[in-house]
Design a protein around this motif. Structure first.
Motif, PDB file in Angstrom:
ATOM      1  N   LYS A  63       0.815  -1.223   0.000  1.00  0.00           N
ATOM      2  CA  LYS A  63       0.000   0.000   0.000  1.00  0.00           C
ATOM      3  C   LYS A  63       0.849   1.274   0.000  1.00  0.00           C
ATOM      4  O   LYS A  63       0.607   2.213   0.749  1.00  0.00           O
ATOM      5  CB  LYS A  63      -0.944   0.025   1.236  1.00  0.00           C
ATOM      6  N   VAL A  64       1.880   1.278  -0.845  1.00  0.00           N
ATOM      7  CA  VAL A  64       2.734   2.459  -1.004  1.00  0.00           C
ATOM      8  C   VAL A  64       2.961   2.688  -2.494  1.00  0.00           C
ATOM      9  O   VAL A  64       2.677   1.815  -3.311  1.00  0.00           O
ATOM     10  CB  VAL A  64       4.122   2.285  -0.332  1.00  0.00           C
ATOM     11  N   MET A  65       3.476   3.859  -2.833  1.00  0.00           N
ATOM     12  CA  MET A  65       3.890   4.084  -4.218  1.00  0.00           C
ATOM     13  C   MET A  65       5.093   3.184  -4.480  1.00  0.00           C
ATOM     14  O   MET A  65       6.034   3.132  -3.681  1.00  0.00           O
ATOM     15  CB  MET A  65       4.291   5.551  -4.445  1.00  0.00           C
ATOM     16  N   ALA A  66       5.029   2.434  -5.571  1.00  0.00           N
ATOM     17  CA  ALA A  66       6.131   1.520  -5.907  1.00  0.00           C
ATOM     18  C   ALA A  66       6.596   1.775  -7.337  1.00  0.00           C
ATOM     19  O   ALA A  66       5.784   2.061  -8.220  1.00  0.00           O
ATOM     20  CB  ALA A  66       5.690   0.072  -5.749  1.00  0.00           C
ATOM     21  N   ILE A  67       7.900   1.670  -7.524  1.00  0.00           N
ATOM     22  CA  ILE A  67       8.483   1.852  -8.861  1.00  0.00           C
ATOM     23  C   ILE A  67       9.302   0.617  -9.199  1.00  0.00           C
ATOM     24  O   ILE A  67      10.106   0.147  -8.385  1.00  0.00           O
ATOM     25  CB  ILE A  67       9.386   3.096  -8.911  1.00  0.00           C
ATOM     26  N   ALA A 117      23.409  -2.191 -31.240  1.00  0.00           N
ATOM     27  CA  ALA A 117      22.564  -2.656 -30.140  1.00  0.00           C
ATOM     28  C   ALA A 117      22.058  -1.461 -29.342  1.00  0.00           C
ATOM     29  O   ALA A 117      22.545  -0.339 -29.522  1.00  0.00           O
ATOM     30  CB  ALA A 117      23.371  -3.583 -29.225  1.00  0.00           C
ATOM     31  N   ARG A 118      21.093  -1.718 -28.478  1.00  0.00           N
ATOM     32  CA  ARG A 118      20.639  -0.674 -27.569  1.00  0.00           C
ATOM     33  C   ARG A 118      20.211  -1.282 -26.250  1.00  0.00           C
ATOM     34  O   ARG A 118      19.728  -2.401 -26.199  1.00  0.00           O
ATOM     35  CB  ARG A 118      19.509   0.174 -28.163  1.00  0.00           C
ATOM     36  N   PHE A 119      20.425  -0.503 -25.202  1.00  0.00           N
ATOM     37  CA  PHE A 119      19.876  -0.858 -23.897  1.00  0.00           C
ATOM     38  C   PHE A 119      18.534  -0.151 -23.780  1.00  0.00           C
ATOM     39  O   PHE A 119      18.405   1.016 -24.147  1.00  0.00           O
ATOM     40  CB  PHE A 119      20.786  -0.363 -22.769  1.00  0.00           C
ATOM     41  N   HIS A 120      17.534  -0.857 -23.267  1.00  0.00           N
ATOM     42  CA  HIS A 120      16.200  -0.275 -23.081  1.00  0.00           C
ATOM     43  C   HIS A 120      15.822  -0.377 -21.607  1.00  0.00           C
ATOM     44  O   HIS A 120      16.111  -1.372 -20.953  1.00  0.00           O
ATOM     45  CB  HIS A 120      15.161  -1.019 -23.929  1.00  0.00           C
ATOM     46  N   CYS A 121      15.147   0.645 -21.109  1.00  0.00           N
ATOM     47  CA  CYS A 121      14.636   0.623 -19.737  1.00  0.00           C
ATOM     48  C   CYS A 121      13.203   1.150 -19.717  1.00  0.00           C
ATOM     49  O   CYS A 121      12.927   2.206 -20.294  1.00  0.00           O
ATOM     50  CB  CYS A 121      15.504   1.504 -18.834  1.00  0.00           C
ATOM     51  N   THR A 122      12.306   0.395 -19.104  1.00  0.00           N
ATOM     52  CA  THR A 122      10.956   0.894 -18.831  1.00  0.00           C
ATOM     53  C   THR A 122      10.798   0.974 -17.317  1.00  0.00           C
ATOM     54  O   THR A 122      11.088   0.017 -16.606  1.00  0.00           O
ATOM     55  CB  THR A 122       9.862  -0.046 -19.383  1.00  0.00           C
ATOM     56  N   LEU A 123      10.376   2.148 -16.835  1.00  0.00           N
ATOM     57  CA  LEU A 123      10.056   2.326 -15.420  1.00  0.00           C
ATOM     58  C   LEU A 123       8.545   2.383 -15.290  1.00  0.00           C
ATOM     59  O   LEU A 123       7.877   3.105 -16.038  1.00  0.00           O
ATOM     60  CB  LEU A 123      10.625   3.646 -14.892  1.00  0.00           C
ATOM     61  N   ALA A 124       7.997   1.635 -14.338  1.00  0.00           N
ATOM     62  CA  ALA A 124       6.557   1.677 -14.060  1.00  0.00           C
ATOM     63  C   ALA A 124       6.359   2.227 -12.657  1.00  0.00           C
ATOM     64  O   ALA A 124       7.046   1.826 -11.715  1.00  0.00           O
ATOM     65  CB  ALA A 124       5.951   0.281 -14.175  1.00  0.00           C
ATOM     66  N   VAL A 125       5.418   3.182 -12.523  1.00  0.00           N
ATOM     67  CA  VAL A 125       5.105   3.787 -11.232  1.00  0.00           C
ATOM     68  C   VAL A 125       3.684   3.413 -10.871  1.00  0.00           C
ATOM     69  O   VAL A 125       2.738   3.762 -11.586  1.00  0.00           O
ATOM     70  CB  VAL A 125       5.229   5.329 -11.285  1.00  0.00           C
ATOM     71  N   SER A 126       3.541   2.695  -9.753  1.00  0.00           N
ATOM     72  CA  SER A 126       2.218   2.245  -9.327  1.00  0.00           C
ATOM     73  C   SER A 126       1.846   2.871  -7.985  1.00  0.00           C
ATOM     74  O   SER A 126       2.612   2.789  -7.019  1.00  0.00           O
ATOM     75  CB  SER A 126       2.191   0.718  -9.211  1.00  0.00           C
ATOM     76  N   VAL A 127       0.694   3.538  -7.961  1.00  0.00           N
ATOM     77  CA  VAL A 127       0.166   4.136  -6.734  1.00  0.00           C
ATOM     78  C   VAL A 127      -1.167   3.436  -6.457  1.00  0.00           C
ATOM     79  O   VAL A 127      -1.980   3.298  -7.378  1.00  0.00           O
ATOM     80  CB  VAL A 127      -0.059   5.665  -6.919  1.00  0.00           C
ATOM     81  N   PRO A 128      -1.384   2.975  -5.217  1.00  0.00           N
ATOM     82  CA  PRO A 128      -2.649   2.274  -4.930  1.00  0.00           C
ATOM     83  C   PRO A 128      -3.868   3.066  -5.397  1.00  0.00           C
ATOM     84  O   PRO A 128      -3.980   4.266  -5.118  1.00  0.00           O
ATOM     85  CB  PRO A 128      -2.639   2.133  -3.401  1.00  0.00           C
ATOM     86  N   GLY A 129      -4.725   2.409  -6.165  1.00  0.00           N
ATOM     87  CA  GLY A 129      -5.958   3.053  -6.623  1.00  0.00           C
ATOM     88  C   GLY A 129      -5.813   3.943  -7.840  1.00  0.00           C
ATOM     89  O   GLY A 129      -6.783   4.543  -8.308  1.00  0.00           O
ATOM     90  N   GLU A 130      -4.597   4.065  -8.365  1.00  0.00           N
ATOM     91  CA  GLU A 130      -4.370   4.916  -9.555  1.00  0.00           C
ATOM     92  C   GLU A 130      -3.910   4.064 -10.732  1.00  0.00           C
ATOM     93  O   GLU A 130      -3.425   2.950 -10.549  1.00  0.00           O
ATOM     94  CB  GLU A 130      -3.290   5.969  -9.259  1.00  0.00           C
TER      95      GLU A 130
END
Length: 198
Positions: A63-67, A117-130
């Motif tokens: 129940k916290v913001m998680a990345i 070649a390439r390095f790829h990064c995806t960041l996901a930000v999850s906030v409860p209820g959003e």
């Protein structure tokens, strides 16, 4: 104090996020602070799907913001491999050394100009209820024929940056952060953070 959970047990990655969140009054925690969290199975077929899976699992459980980040190496001559399997390219156990050996073996005989070649990064930000938000970053380079440098981690010793005339493993942490896929994704995250926090 508000908490943000970085869904990683990698201290190096956590440090990169700390510099971003500490000034905003956030306490940065990692999976090392939550040993009870089970490893999320990365069943996604894309970096985005895997990053979302990991961020939402952590956010929902605590129940916290998680990345969470999902990143990897895409080699053109190998049709985008190792891709989402970058960490376990040489087998189930994560082994940087074996992964590098496998890449170099698979690229034997491929001329320098075709080793893009390439390095790829995806960041996901999850906030409860959003709704979960994602940002991406990429870093272009070439794959060398041998390891050069002993800094960094993963495929850094064989990832050559043309502009810098060296591999990522031959750079300081600051130099790498300025041009890396994760560094670029973090810059984009900085831009959207105010919206998320509010």
């Amino acid at each position: 104090m508000k908490k943000v959970l970085i869904a990683t047990a990698n201290k190096g990655k956590a440090k990169e996020f700390e510099s971003l969140f500490a000034p905003l009054g956030f306490e940065v925690t990692t999976l090392l602070d939550y040993p009870e969290m089970e490893e999320v199975e990365e069943t996604g077929e894309t970096f985005k799907e895997n990053a979302i899976l990991k961020a939402e699992a952590a956010s929902n459980q605590f129940k916290v913001m998680a990345i969470a980040d999902d990143s990897g190496l895409l080699i053109d001559a190998l049709n985008g491999d190792p891709g989402v399997y970058s960490a376990r390219y040489a087998g189930k156990e994560k082994n940087d050394e074996e992964n590098i050996k496998k890449v170099l073996r698979n690229l034997q005989g491929i001329p320098a100009e075709k080793r893009t070649a390439r390095f790829h990064c995806t960041l996901a930000v999850s906030v409860p209820g959003e709704k979960t938000l994602t940002v991406t970053g990429e870093c272009e380079g070439m794959i060398t024929t041998e390891k050069l440098g002993d800094g960094g981690f993963g495929y850094d010793p064989i990832f050559w940056i043309e502009d810098q005339s060296c591999t990522l493993a031959q750079m300081t942490r600051e130099e790498k952060s300025a041009i890396s896929h994760r560094g670029k994704a973090l810059e984009k995250l900085k831009e959207v953070l105010p919206k998320i926090i509010n």
